[in-house]
Scaffold this motif. Structure first.
Motif, PDB file in Angstrom:
ATOM      1  N   TRP A  22      54.794 -43.032  30.910  1.00 15.89           N
ATOM      2  CA  TRP A  22      54.550 -42.310  29.372  1.00 15.89           C
ATOM      3  C   TRP A  22      54.512 -40.666  29.859  1.00 15.89           C
ATOM      4  N   LEU A  23      55.243 -39.926  29.022  1.00 18.80           N
ATOM      5  CA  LEU A  23      55.187 -38.612  28.871  1.00 18.80           C
ATOM      6  C   LEU A  23      54.362 -37.822  27.858  1.00 18.80           C
ATOM      7  N   GLY A  24      53.904 -36.604  28.035  1.00 17.34           N
ATOM      8  CA  GLY A  24      53.273 -35.752  26.886  1.00 17.34           C
ATOM      9  C   GLY A  24      51.972 -36.297  26.275  1.00 17.34           C
ATOM     10  N   PRO A  25      51.092 -37.180  27.036  1.00 15.26           N
ATOM     11  CA  PRO A  25      50.019 -37.408  26.437  1.00 15.26           C
ATOM     12  C   PRO A  25      49.182 -36.429  25.802  1.00 15.26           C
ATOM     13  N   GLY A  26      48.864 -36.551  24.588  1.00 11.41           N
ATOM     14  CA  GLY A  26      48.032 -35.708  23.750  1.00 11.41           C
ATOM     15  C   GLY A  26      47.653 -35.978  22.386  1.00 11.41           C
ATOM     16  N   GLY A  27      47.275 -34.879  21.580  1.00 12.06           N
ATOM     17  CA  GLY A  27      46.892 -35.278  20.251  1.00 12.06           C
ATOM     18  C   GLY A  27      45.703 -36.076  20.156  1.00 12.06           C
ATOM     19  N   GLU A  28      44.927 -35.784  20.981  1.00 14.66           N
ATOM     20  CA  GLU A  28      43.460 -36.835  21.236  1.00 14.66           C
ATOM     21  C   GLU A  28      42.602 -36.708  20.170  1.00 14.66           C
ATOM     22  N   SER A  29      41.955 -37.738  19.946  1.00 16.58           N
ATOM     23  CA  SER A  29      40.622 -37.656  19.369  1.00 16.58           C
ATOM     24  C   SER A  29      39.627 -38.476  19.835  1.00 16.58           C
ATOM     25  N   ILE A  30      38.300 -38.496  20.186  1.00 22.16           N
ATOM     26  CA  ILE A  30      37.230 -38.915  20.648  1.00 22.16           C
ATOM     27  C   ILE A  30      36.510 -39.866  19.902  1.00 22.16           C
ATOM     28  N   LEU A  31      36.002 -41.119  20.219  1.00 22.61           N
ATOM     29  CA  LEU A  31      35.062 -41.472  19.509  1.00 22.61           C
ATOM     30  C   LEU A  31      33.976 -42.033  20.336  1.00 22.61           C
ATOM     31  N   ILE A  32      32.646 -41.284  19.941  1.00 21.81           N
ATOM     32  CA  ILE A  32      31.495 -41.499  20.839  1.00 21.81           C
ATOM     33  C   ILE A  32      30.814 -42.612  19.878  1.00 21.81           C
ATOM     34  N   GLN A  33      30.283 -43.461  20.822  1.00 21.74           N
ATOM     35  CA  GLN A  33      29.650 -44.802  19.981  1.00 21.74           C
ATOM     36  C   GLN A  33      28.905 -45.481  21.037  1.00 21.74           C
TER      37      GLN A  33
END
Length: 121
Positions: free
Chosen positions: A72-83
């Motif tokens: 896998w290349l270019g991992p990004g565009g992240e969102s985080i869920l704190i739960q």
């Protein structure tokens, strides 16, 4: 980092710190994507945010969270869920052979006050 290629940051509060997650470098170029996800933290939501070594993100600092690998290349565009239970990080990455994007989901662990994605794309 190439500041023209920095995505809008994502900020979460965890364990007394605010964590800024940001994707740096080039997105949306299939097999030529160089995106990577970095993190910094601060005691104040407005910063300044620093990496594990204390270097400010505004001065090129940033602790790597997601980087490319052979699949896998270019991992990004992240969102985080704190739960309750496992926290999650959701992001995209590009297939290293075809260049096609794919949604990725991983648990997010916290070690010594810093996030670590269980799944490295």
């Amino acid at each position: 980092p190439d500041w023209e290629a920095v995505e809008a940051p994502f900020i979460v509060h965890h364990g007394g710190y605010y964590y800024l997650f940001v994707s740096w470098d080039l997105c949306c170029r299939g097999t030529k994507s160089t995106y990577r996800t970095m993190a910094g933290r601060s005691t104040q939501v407005v910063g300044p945010y620093v990496d594990k070594d204390g270097k400010p993100l505004l001065q090129g600092g940033g602790s790597e969270l997601l980087t490319a690998n052979h699949r896998w290349l270019g991992p990004g565009g992240e969102s985080i869920l704190i739960q309750k239970g496992d926290d999650l990080i959701v992001f995209h990455a590009y297939d290293a052979k075809t260049g096609k994007p794919a949604l990725q989901v991983s648990t997010l662990a916290w070690e010594h006050g810093w996030p670590r994605a269980a799944l490295q794309p």
